[in-house]
Design a protein around this motif. Structure first.
Motif, PDB file in Angstrom:
ATOM      1  N   UNK A 231      40.140  41.673  49.478  1.00  0.00           N
ATOM      2  CA  UNK A 231      40.208  40.219  49.314  1.00  0.00           C
ATOM      3  C   UNK A 231      39.910  39.864  47.865  1.00  0.00           C
ATOM      4  N   UNK A 232      40.665  38.904  47.334  1.00  0.00           N
ATOM      5  CA  UNK A 232      40.510  38.462  45.946  1.00  0.00           C
ATOM      6  C   UNK A 232      40.581  36.944  45.905  1.00  0.00           C
ATOM      7  N   UNK A 233      39.888  36.383  44.926  1.00  0.00           N
ATOM      8  CA  UNK A 233      39.835  34.927  44.803  1.00  0.00           C
ATOM      9  C   UNK A 233      40.526  34.409  43.551  1.00  0.00           C
ATOM     10  N   UNK A 234      41.027  35.276  42.677  1.00  0.00           N
ATOM     11  CA  UNK A 234      41.714  34.846  41.461  1.00  0.00           C
ATOM     12  C   UNK A 234      43.165  35.310  41.497  1.00  0.00           C
ATOM     13  N   UNK A 235      44.024  34.503  40.902  1.00  0.00           N
ATOM     14  CA  UNK A 235      45.446  34.835  40.888  1.00  0.00           C
ATOM     15  C   UNK A 235      45.736  36.043  39.995  1.00  0.00           C
ATOM     16  N   UNK A 236      44.902  36.296  39.006  1.00  0.00           N
ATOM     17  CA  UNK A 236      45.125  37.451  38.145  1.00  0.00           C
ATOM     18  C   UNK A 236      44.997  38.745  38.931  1.00  0.00           C
ATOM     19  N   UNK A 237      43.956  38.855  39.737  1.00  0.00           N
ATOM     20  CA  UNK A 237      43.773  40.060  40.549  1.00  0.00           C
ATOM     21  C   UNK A 237      44.878  40.193  41.596  1.00  0.00           C
ATOM     22  N   UNK A 238      45.294  39.070  42.137  1.00  0.00           N
ATOM     23  CA  UNK A 238      46.334  39.113  43.169  1.00  0.00           C
ATOM     24  C   UNK A 238      47.670  39.538  42.574  1.00  0.00           C
TER      25      UNK A 238
END
Length: 644
Positions: A231-238
């Motif tokens: 799970x990720x909360x930033x668009x960069x990681x996604x």
């Protein structure tokens, strides 16, 4: 009477020529013109205005200095006083112009900022901006439509046709809206349909109500059977995961997204080595898949101490670099230095490990290779056990091994698979080929031009008789043959398939024979160039082969100009440069210069049971490679004999 020239006609001709060669008139004819961007135009206008204001201020200062000089002079006529008033008026006028210019510049910059802010406001969707308010655009929102619009903005949809957005409804009670994002061509659609869409849309018929803040955990732990779900909360990681073949899942009411491992692009399987072939030994090489390569290494080193650290390089490409080392063996300072050099690389992208090698090597302008590149997993595993570090790159079938020495470049992995006598013989042949590859043409020129007394009389007469009909000097002969050989070799490499081998045979036999019959070169020179080329091919390192080819031309010039004195000077300079060269802090001529304790694996190859220590110049954590008596059966046999 001379004919009168019509000035108007001349001007028309000049205008027509100017139209033909001018940039503006060719705009419609050319398919593409790289024009300036609005930002560049604005920057140039700002520079011009700032330059004009600086000129005005400089004039203001000059006039002020003139006025002060006049004040110091007390004995001035009346006409000077009038000039002084005139100067003061000019001073006030220039100062006013400078202030007006500054105010105009501030007003224009303010208008530009307002327009830019207005443009940025218009760029975002109106509904999303109104609903989100002051939400951080870098983080995932709880509103599904906002997340969808952010993905579309990031990937420039619908212009970009590679990204796929699949909307779905999770069959919970009540139903929840969601969508998945994946890159076509990088993700496996079978995995997406089986492990993501099917569980969420068909197998999630639960009667109990799941709270919104617990929904993301429930989906991750209960509905998605994938082996890697984060799970990720930033668009960069996604986006980093999506760009590498993973699938992102966004759910309504959740400020996090799930990234599921779904890589599945086409790739080449494990094949035989192309450049490091051996007769006896493993017949497998690295591929373009990073995880396949790390798995091949772990097949040889099945230890929990084998550590793999991942580093991303490239602001745009985000290339994965893997640094592998033995945690209980490798020197910590060496590991930190390797990671420091890789992390300090600032570039938009690296597409090949050869580019990475140039970024991290110590002396880029030295012809000697300072990093070893190999395509063999067995050699990489052996070097890791000795205390070296392996650098792998996603999308490349080669691995960099650091640090390296001159002797590492001359060794082959097959030397260790043969008996000590056989391996030592191959190393002696390879060492002889090393010197032949770059010294032979230069020594030939030195003997023929300066030291003819060293050749037996019969051989000298034979050489001179063969060169009697050649119209070119010896240096021209050698350079022509060497350049021709390089052309044949390059053509054989670039031409695909069997044609490359055919070109090599035709070039070596037919062209060489034709050159001798045409009296362009002498027969002895053809033999020398052929032997030199064969010796160069005997070197196992491809980078070292290039190094020897460059040094060969340097020794040709030295032998032609100074004879053996030039050859000796070249050898001295070469040894001096290599003695000062280092590879990640390790001397290039180690363990010979400086002299350190050896493992019996430098020039000759001792038996494997005598490799008791690791290389001393690596300063490993565990210097001992194996016990002093590794063949325990010898002790048992000796004990039995004593009992008898």
């Amino acid at each position: 009477m001379p004919a009168k020239t019509n000035i108007g006609d001349d001007m028309n001709i000049w205008k027509e020529l100017k139209k033909v060669f001018s940039f503006e008139s060719n705009i419609d004819q050319e398919g593409f013109i790289l024009e300036e961007t609005p930002a560049e135009k604005k920057f140039e206008e700002k520079q011009k205005k700032s330059g004009e204001s600086n000129e005005k201020i400089e004039g203001y200062e000059e006039t002020k200095q003139e006025l002060n000089q006049d004040k110091k002079d007390s004995k001035k006529p009346q006409s000077k006083l009038k000039n002084r008033k005139h100067i003061r008026k000019g001073l006030d006028k220039r100062g006013l112009e400078a202030k007006q210019g500054e105010q105009t510049e501030e007003r224009l910059s303010g208008e530009g900022q307002e327009q830019e802010a207005k443009h940025q406001r218009i760029k975002k969707p109106l509904k999303v901006s109104e609903s989100q308010g002051h939400h951080d655009p870098r983080k995932v929102s709880m509103i599904l439509e906002y997340n969808k619009e952010r993905i579309r903005d990031i990937y420039d949809l619908p212009t970009n046709k590679d990204l796929i957005i699949r909307e779905l409804t999770i069959a919970t009670e009540p139903p929840v809206q969601a969508f998945v994002v994946f890159m076509e061509g990088l993700s496996d659609k079978t995995i997406i349909n089986r492990d993501i869409l099917k569980p969420l849309m068909l197998l999630s018929n639960i009667q109990e109500t799941v709270k919104a803040h617990l929904l993301i955990d429930y989906v991750q732990k209960s509905l998605l059977p994938g082996n890697q779900v984060t799970s990720h909360s930033t668009f960069k990681e996604i986006t980093e995961g999506v760009n590498y073949g993973s699938t992102a899942l966004f759910i309504e009411g959740c400020n996090q997204a799930l990234v599921v491992e779904t890589k599945g692009w086409e790739h080449r399987g494990v094949d035989k080595p192309q450049n490091e072939m051996v007769v006896r030994g493993p017949q497998e090489a690295f591929t373009e898949m990073l995880r396949v390569n790390t798995g091949l290494i772990r097949r040889y080193v099945r230890s929990s101490d084998l550590t793999t650290e991942m580093i991303k390089v490239g602001n745009t490409s985000n290339t994965d670099i893997a640094v592998m080392y033995m945690k209980n063996i490798a020197n910590d300072k060496l590991v930190k230095e390797v990671k420091r050099r890789i992390n300090s690389i600032k570039t938009d992208g690296i597409v090949d490990i050869g580019i990475l090698e140039q970024f991290i090597e110590d002396s880029p302008w030295n012809v000697a290779p300072q990093v070893m590149a190999t395509e063999r997993p067995d050699r990489t595993a052996y070097m890791l056990l000795r205390g070296k570090i392996a650098i792998l790159m996603d999308g490349n079938p080669y691995v960099l091994l650091v640090p390296t020495t001159l002797f590492d470049q001359l060794h082959s992995q097959e030397d260790y698979y043969l008996r000590p006598i056989y391996g030592s013989l191959l190393r002696l042949v390879r060492g002889f080929a090393f010197y032949v590859a770059f010294l032979t043409p230069g020594v030939y020129l030195a003997i023929v031009l300066f030291h003819r007394e060293m050749i037996p009389t019969e051989l000298l007469l034979s050489i001179m008789g063969a060169r009697e009909r050649v119209p070119f000097p010896s240096i021209i002969e050698v350079i022509v043959m060497e350049v021709s050989f390089e052309l044949i070799r390059e053509a054989g490499v670039r031409v695909p398939g069997v044609m490359g081998t055919t070109i090599g045979i035709v070039g070596a036999l037919i062209l060489g024979q034709a050159a001798v019959q045409a009296n362009i070169v002498s027969p002895i020179l053809v033999i020398i160039v052929a032997v030199t080329g064969l010796a160069n091919f005997a070197i196992p390192s491809y980078s070292m082969q290039f190094s020897l080819r460059i040094m060969r031309f340097a020794y040709i010039i030295l032998g032609y100009m100074l004879g053996f004195v030039g050859i000796a000077f070249g050898l001295f300079a070469q040894m001096h440069m290599m003695a000062h060269l280092k590879s990640f802090g390790v001397p290039y001529l180690a363990p010979m210069a400086p002299t350190t304790s050896t493992t019996g694996d430098v020039v000759l190859r001792k038996p494997v049971f005598s490799w008791e220590k690791r290389p001393d110049f690596l300063n490993t954590k565990s210097p001992q490679f194996q016990p002093k008596i590794s063949r325990r059966w010898v002790l048992e046999s000796s004990k039995r004999e004593k009992k008898r």
